[in-house]
Write an enzyme that holds these catalytic residues in place. Structure first.
Site, PDB file in Angstrom:
ATOM      1  N   PHE A 196      45.101  34.528  40.412  1.00  0.00           N
ATOM      2  CA  PHE A 196      45.366  33.692  41.314  1.00  0.00           C
ATOM      3  C   PHE A 196      46.208  32.469  41.150  1.00  0.00           C
ATOM      4  CE2 PHE A 196      41.684  32.496  39.074  1.00  0.00           C
ATOM      5  CZ  PHE A 196      41.586  30.877  38.971  1.00  0.00           C
ATOM      6  N   CYS A 197      46.497  31.533  41.853  1.00  0.00           N
ATOM      7  CA  CYS A 197      47.395  30.486  41.674  1.00  0.00           C
ATOM      8  C   CYS A 197      47.283  29.569  42.937  1.00  0.00           C
ATOM      9  CB  CYS A 197      48.952  30.802  41.383  1.00  0.00           C
ATOM     10  SG  CYS A 197      49.654  31.632  42.767  1.00  0.00           S
ATOM     11  N   THR A 198      47.952  28.548  42.782  1.00  0.00           N
ATOM     12  CA  THR A 198      47.918  27.363  43.826  1.00  0.00           C
ATOM     13  C   THR A 198      48.198  28.054  45.311  1.00  0.00           C
ATOM     14  OG1 THR A 198      48.599  25.763  42.384  1.00  0.00           O
ATOM     15  CG2 THR A 198      48.515  24.926  44.470  1.00  0.00           C
TER      16      THR A 198
ATOM     17  N   GLY B 255      50.188  31.155  45.873  1.00  0.00           N
ATOM     18  CA  GLY B 255      50.274  32.531  45.823  1.00  0.00           C
ATOM     19  C   GLY B 255      51.759  32.755  45.076  1.00  0.00           C
TER      20      GLY B 255
ATOM     21  N   ILE C 146      45.032  29.597  46.227  1.00  0.00           N
ATOM     22  CA  ILE C 146      43.744  28.610  46.179  1.00  0.00           C
ATOM     23  C   ILE C 146      43.707  28.003  47.378  1.00  0.00           C
ATOM     24  CG2 ILE C 146      42.677  26.709  44.856  1.00  0.00           C
ATOM     25  CD1 ILE C 146      44.016  27.814  42.481  1.00  0.00           C
TER      26      ILE C 146
END
Length: 310
Positions: A181-183, A185, A210
């Site tokens: 996951f990341c901020t 996508g 996120i």
């Protein structure tokens, strides 16, 4: 709280035949609508975060989605009480998110998208390896339960980290699911494409990042702990994308929580406990004067010429 500013985080991987022409068109569109923020354009697509009036943002998003193969551009909206950017920048880059590995193409191969509502079940599975693909200072503000922190300073460091740790994570005949996951996508588009290029097949990533999870998953059901660092003057956001509690160290750009602000090494606009010993007395004196000038400029309702915050 009244939040008149609309913030749009967006990206799209798609071939851009003439990045310079698209840059110029985006600059013109954003200027005409009074939009501020940062957009990156490369041969592989477009990425960035912009803010302005709801009407202005809608106009620019419509313009982007009217570009070839951009109708499905990923856009996540939030709101801010004040403009979170100081100016508008549209830049041409080699990559819209820099990994530095040749041949990685999320359009050709990417991990399985997982909706925010299905994310909890995936990462709670003990057979799932959960990896936070963000940088160390972002992870420090908040992350998901069970997530591995690669402790990378930049996204460029991620491929080397994975190659070093691969045997420990996936060795001994194991074939676990890998969830990343990341901020918003975009980094996961590349990190999952990278893992698949490395021969890892069972790869998943959080659709919308996120930010989408915090927007859609109720806090009482959430497996997220802390706040999410965002690359603008809001610094962090929490569940429901509410404004977070962190401030930004103007010297090193790291997010600072309440404990960090209580440190004797923290001085607003000058230093924090993490960067105090990385700088000289002369550098701190210069930062102190710059901060004073910026505060005077804001009090006059003008922009200080030395202000270079994004």
């Amino acid at each position: 709280m009244d939040s008149p500013i609309t913030v749009a985080a967006l990206y799209r991987f798609t071939p851009v035949a003439d990045p310079a022409a698209l840059r110029d068109a985006l600059e013109s569109q954003c200027k005409a609508q009074g939009i501020k923020g940062t957009l990156l354009v490369a041969g592989e697509g477009i990425n960035g975060t912009i803010a302005g009036s709801a009407e202005g943002i809608a106009h620019v998003v419509d313009f982007i989605r009217a570009q070839p193969d951009c109708a499905e551009a990923e856009v996540k909206y939030s709101h801010a009480a004040e403009m979170p950017f100081y100016r508008m920048k549209v830049r041409i880059k080699r990559e819209i998110v820099t990994m530095g590995v040749e041949g990685i193409d999320p359009r050709a191969s990417v991990g399985t998208y997982v909706a925010p509502q299905d994310w909890n079940a995936l990462i709670a599975d003990p057979d799932t390896i959960v990896i936070d693909t963000r940088n160390d200072y972002e992870v420090a503000a908040g992350t998901f339960e069970r997530a591995i922190d690669p402790k990378t300073a930049t996204f460029r460091d991620f491929p080397d980290w994975f190659r070093r740790e691969r045997e420990r994570l996936l060795g001994e005949g194991r074939a676990p699911k890998v969830a990343m996951f990341c901020t918003g996508g975009i980094r996961c588009e590349k990190s999952t494409a990278f893992l698949k290029a490395e021969g890892v097949e069972d790869v998943y990533h959080l659709q919308g990042g996120i930010l989408k999870y915090l927007e859609e998953v109720p806090e009482e059901e959430s497996l997220w702990h802390g706040e999410c660092f965002v690359f603008d003057e809001r610094v962090t956001v929490g569940h429901g994308l509410a404004l977070g509690t962190h401030v930004l160290c103007r010297a090193c750009r790291r997010p600072i929580n309440d404990e960090g602000r209580a440190s004797p090494l923290y001085e607003e606009g000058v230093s924090c406990a993490d960067c105090y010993h990385e700088r000289t007395d002369e550098q701190r004196a210069s930062a102190r004067e710059r901060d004073r000038q910026e505060k005077l400029a804001r009090a006059r309702g003008t922009s200080h010429i030395g202000a270079t915050r994004p």
